[in-house]
Design a protein around this motif. Structure first.
Motif, PDB file in Angstrom:
ATOM      1  N   PRO A 132       0.809  -1.229   0.000  1.00  0.00           N
ATOM      2  CA  PRO A 132       0.000   0.000   0.000  1.00  0.00           C
ATOM      3  C   PRO A 132       0.836   1.270   0.000  1.00  0.00           C
ATOM      4  N   HIS A 133       1.937   1.246   0.746  1.00  0.00           N
ATOM      5  CA  HIS A 133       2.809   2.416   0.764  1.00  0.00           C
ATOM      6  C   HIS A 133       3.435   2.653  -0.599  1.00  0.00           C
ATOM      7  N   ARG A 134       3.824   1.587  -1.282  1.00  0.00           N
ATOM      8  CA  ARG A 134       4.404   1.736  -2.616  1.00  0.00           C
ATOM      9  C   ARG A 134       3.379   2.279  -3.601  1.00  0.00           C
ATOM     10  N   VAL A 135       2.136   1.822  -3.474  1.00  0.00           N
ATOM     11  CA  VAL A 135       1.080   2.328  -4.353  1.00  0.00           C
ATOM     12  C   VAL A 135       0.828   3.814  -4.085  1.00  0.00           C
ATOM     13  N   ASP A 136       0.737   4.185  -2.818  1.00  0.00           N
ATOM     14  CA  ASP A 136       0.543   5.602  -2.478  1.00  0.00           C
ATOM     15  C   ASP A 136       1.697   6.453  -2.991  1.00  0.00           C
ATOM     16  N   ARG A 137       2.898   5.928  -2.892  1.00  0.00           N
ATOM     17  CA  ARG A 137       4.070   6.668  -3.364  1.00  0.00           C
ATOM     18  C   ARG A 137       4.009   6.893  -4.871  1.00  0.00           C
ATOM     19  N   LEU A 138       3.600   5.865  -5.609  1.00  0.00           N
ATOM     20  CA  LEU A 138       3.490   6.019  -7.054  1.00  0.00           C
ATOM     21  C   LEU A 138       2.413   7.031  -7.431  1.00  0.00           C
ATOM     22  N   LEU A 139       1.272   6.954  -6.755  1.00  0.00           N
ATOM     23  CA  LEU A 139       0.177   7.869  -7.092  1.00  0.00           C
ATOM     24  C   LEU A 139       0.487   9.304  -6.683  1.00  0.00           C
ATOM     25  N   ALA A 140       1.247   9.476  -5.580  1.00  0.00           N
ATOM     26  CA  ALA A 140       1.601  10.833  -5.148  1.00  0.00           C
ATOM     27  C   ALA A 140       2.542  11.493  -6.142  1.00  0.00           C
ATOM     28  N   GLY A 141       3.458  10.726  -6.702  1.00  0.00           N
ATOM     29  CA  GLY A 141       4.349  11.265  -7.734  1.00  0.00           C
ATOM     30  C   GLY A 141       5.234  12.391  -7.242  1.00  0.00           C
ATOM     31  N   ALA A 142       5.877  12.233  -6.102  1.00  0.00           N
ATOM     32  CA  ALA A 142       6.773  13.267  -5.576  1.00  0.00           C
ATOM     33  C   ALA A 142       7.907  13.527  -6.557  1.00  0.00           C
ATOM     34  N   PRO A 143       8.260  14.789  -6.784  1.00  0.00           N
ATOM     35  CA  PRO A 143       9.322  15.097  -7.755  1.00  0.00           C
ATOM     36  C   PRO A 143      10.681  14.624  -7.258  1.00  0.00           C
ATOM     37  N   ARG A 144      11.559  14.415  -8.181  1.00  0.00           N
ATOM     38  CA  ARG A 144      12.921  14.027  -7.837  1.00  0.00           C
ATOM     39  C   ARG A 144      13.671  15.209  -7.224  1.00  0.00           C
ATOM     40  N   LEU A 145      14.757  14.888  -6.557  1.00  0.00           N
ATOM     41  CA  LEU A 145      15.611  15.937  -6.029  1.00  0.00           C
ATOM     42  C   LEU A 145      16.257  16.708  -7.175  1.00  0.00           C
ATOM     43  N   THR A 146      16.685  17.907  -6.893  1.00  0.00           N
ATOM     44  CA  THR A 146      17.377  18.692  -7.913  1.00  0.00           C
ATOM     45  C   THR A 146      18.708  18.030  -8.269  1.00  0.00           C
ATOM     46  N   ARG A 147      19.204  18.330  -9.442  1.00  0.00           N
ATOM     47  CA  ARG A 147      20.451  17.712  -9.877  1.00  0.00           C
ATOM     48  C   ARG A 147      21.603  18.088  -8.950  1.00  0.00           C
ATOM     49  N   GLY A 148      21.616  19.324  -8.477  1.00  0.00           N
ATOM     50  CA  GLY A 148      22.680  19.742  -7.581  1.00  0.00           C
ATOM     51  C   GLY A 148      22.681  18.960  -6.280  1.00  0.00           C
ATOM     52  N   ARG A 149      21.493  18.723  -5.730  1.00  0.00           N
ATOM     53  CA  ARG A 149      21.434  17.966  -4.477  1.00  0.00           C
ATOM     54  C   ARG A 149      21.805  16.505  -4.703  1.00  0.00           C
ATOM     55  N   ARG A 150      21.416  15.952  -5.844  1.00  0.00           N
ATOM     56  CA  ARG A 150      21.806  14.570  -6.140  1.00  0.00           C
ATOM     57  C   ARG A 150      23.320  14.453  -6.251  1.00  0.00           C
ATOM     58  N   LEU A 151      23.942  15.434  -6.861  1.00  0.00           N
ATOM     59  CA  LEU A 151      25.400  15.418  -6.973  1.00  0.00           C
ATOM     60  C   LEU A 151      26.059  15.531  -5.602  1.00  0.00           C
ATOM     61  N   ARG A 152      25.510  16.377  -4.743  1.00  0.00           N
ATOM     62  CA  ARG A 152      26.091  16.525  -3.400  1.00  0.00           C
ATOM     63  C   ARG A 152      25.944  15.235  -2.594  1.00  0.00           C
ATOM     64  N   LEU A 153      24.792  14.595  -2.685  1.00  0.00           N
ATOM     65  CA  LEU A 153      24.596  13.343  -1.963  1.00  0.00           C
ATOM     66  C   LEU A 153      25.500  12.236  -2.514  1.00  0.00           C
ATOM     67  N   THR A 154      25.678  12.216  -3.828  1.00  0.00           N
ATOM     68  CA  THR A 154      26.574  11.233  -4.426  1.00  0.00           C
ATOM     69  C   THR A 154      28.005  11.456  -3.957  1.00  0.00           C
ATOM     70  N   ALA A 155      28.435  12.724  -3.945  1.00  0.00           N
ATOM     71  CA  ALA A 155      29.793  13.029  -3.488  1.00  0.00           C
ATOM     72  C   ALA A 155      29.979  12.653  -2.027  1.00  0.00           C
ATOM     73  N   THR A 156      28.961  12.897  -1.196  1.00  0.00           N
ATOM     74  CA  THR A 156      29.052  12.530   0.225  1.00  0.00           C
ATOM     75  C   THR A 156      29.161  11.019   0.394  1.00  0.00           C
ATOM     76  N   SER A 157      28.388  10.276  -0.387  1.00  0.00           N
ATOM     77  CA  SER A 157      28.447   8.812  -0.310  1.00  0.00           C
ATOM     78  C   SER A 157      29.823   8.293  -0.704  1.00  0.00           C
ATOM     79  N   LEU A 158      30.364   8.837  -1.785  1.00  0.00           N
ATOM     80  CA  LEU A 158      31.688   8.402  -2.226  1.00  0.00           C
ATOM     81  C   LEU A 158      32.773   8.831  -1.250  1.00  0.00           C
TER      82      LEU A 158
END
Length: 313
Positions: free
Chosen positions: A268-294
Motif C-alpha cells: 500500500p505504501h508503494r502504491v501511495d508513493r506512485l500515485l503521489a508522484g513526488a518530484p525528484r531531487l534537484t540535480r545539484g542535491r543529487r550530486l552533493r549526496l553522491t559526493a558525500t556517499s563516495l
C-alpha cells in the motif's frame, strides 16, 4: 600518527551513525537508486576500515608481513606505520580481524552457492512446467531475455536472473491486467534484472548472516530489500506511467517476486508513493549526496595513506 585507533573509531562512527542517518533521511524514497548507492558506500567503508586495520595489525604482528607490505616504500614510510603494540596483542588483534574477514568470505560464498542452487532448481522446474512462447505469441520483451508463462489462476510475476534472464508471469496475471499494466509489471521485473538487484540482496544477506550482531548489516539487508522494490517501481513508472504501475501492484498485492521479496505491508505504501508522484531531487542535491556517499568510501583510504604521505613530505 597512530592510524589503527583512528580507523577503528571511524569504523564505529560509520557503523553506528551512518545507518541512523540514512534510515531517517527524507530524500531516500524520492531517490531509491541514490539511497542504494549510499548504503553500499557505507557498508564498503565499514569493510574497508576492518580490512585496512587487519593489514596494519598483521604488519605489526609479523615482520615478514611488514616487509612485504612496505616493499619498495621510501625511507621513513614503514616507521610512520609502526604501531605501539606488544607482539602478543598485535597477533591477537590480527587474528581477530582475520576471523572477521574469513567469516565474511564464507558467508558470501555460501550465499552465492545457495542462490545458484535455487536458481538452477527453478530453471529446471520452469522448463518442465512451461515451454518458451513463440515470438509471435509472447508479450513484448527485450532481446536476450526469455518470457515464461505458467498456467495458474493466481496473478503472479517474478524474474529469474542468469546468463539469459527469465521473466515469469502466470495466466492469472495475463487475464487480470491490461496490456499497459502488463508492460509495467514486466518492466518492474526487468528493472530488477538489469540493475543486478539479486547480487545486492545476496551480499546483504551474507553480511547479515555472517555478523548477526552487527546492526549496520541487519539494517542494510532490510533497507536494500525495500529500496530495490522502489527502484524497480520507478523504472516501470518512467516507461509505462505511475498509474499503470500502481494498478499492477494492486492486482498482484497478495504475491511477491521470489527473486526480490517484499513485505505485504509495503505494497500500500508503494502504491501511495506512485500515485503521489513526488518530484525528484534537484540535480545539484543529487550530486552533493553522491559526493558525500563516495567520500565515505574515500575516508578510510585517506586515513590509511595519511601517515605514509606525511612521511614522504
Amino acid at each position: 600518527m597512530n592510524v589503527l585507533p583512528a580507523l577503528l573509531v571511524l569504523c564505529l562512527l560509520l557503523a553506528v551513525l551512518g545507518p541512523r542517518v540514512l534510515a531517517r533521511a527524507g530524500w531516500v524514497e524520492r531517490e531509491p537508486v541514490l539511497a542504494l548507492l549510499a548504503w553500499q558506500c557505507l557498508v564498503v567503508a565499514v569493510l574497508l576500515c576492518f580490512g585496512l586495520a587487519m593489514v596494519l595489525t598483521a604488519a605489526a604482528a609479523w615482520p615478514e608481513a611488514a616487509q612485504v607490505l612496505f616493499l619498495g616504500a621510501p625511507h621513513g614510510v614503514a616507521e610512520a606505520y609502526r604501531l605501539p603494540l606488544d607482539r602478543p596483542w598485535a597477533v591477537a588483534g590480527a587474528l581477530l580481524l582475520a576471523f572477521g574477514g574469513v567469516r565474511t568470505a564464507q558467508s558470501l560464498s555460501a550465499e552465492v552457492r545457495l542462490a545458484r542452487t535455487l536458481r538452477r532448481r527453478r530453471q529446471r522446474e520452469l522448463a518442465r512446467q512451461a515451454p518458451e512462447l513463440p515470438p509471435g505469441l509472447a508479450p513484448r520483451r527485450s532481446p536476450g531475455e526469455r518470457l515464461v508463462v505458467l498456467e495458474d489462476t493466481r496473478p503472479l510475476a517474478w524474474s529469474l536472473p542468469g546468463s539469459r534472464p527469465r521473466l515469469v508471469v502466470t495466466t492469472g496475471a495475463l487475464h487480470r491486467l491490461s496490456d499497459r499494466e502488463l508492460d509495467a509489471l514486466l518492466a518492474h521485473e526487468r528493472g530488477h534484472v538489469r540493475a543486478r538487484h539479486h547480487w545486492l540482496m545476496q551480499c546483504a544477506e551474507a553480511l547479515s548472516t555472517g555478523f548477526p550482531g552487527a546492526a549496520v548489516f541487519a539494517l542494510f539487508r532490510s533497507q536494500v530489500g525495500r529500496l530495490v522494490e522502489l527502484a524497480a517501481d520507478d523504472w516501470a513508472a518512467r516507461r509505462h506511467g505511475r498509474l499503470a504501475t500502481a494498478i499492477a501492484l494492486v492486482e498482484l498485492n497478495t504475491q511477491h517476486s521470489p527473486g526480490c521479496p517484499a513485505p505485504l505491508a509495503e505494497v500500500p505504501h508503494r502504491v501511495d508513493r506512485l500515485l503521489a508522484g513526488a518530484p525528484r531531487l534537484t540535480r545539484g542535491r543529487r550530486l552533493r549526496l553522491t559526493a558525500t556517499s563516495l567520500a565515505a568510501v574515500g575516508a578510510p583510504l585517506l586515513l590509511a595513506f595519511a601517515p605514509g604521505l606525511h612521511a614522504m613530505l
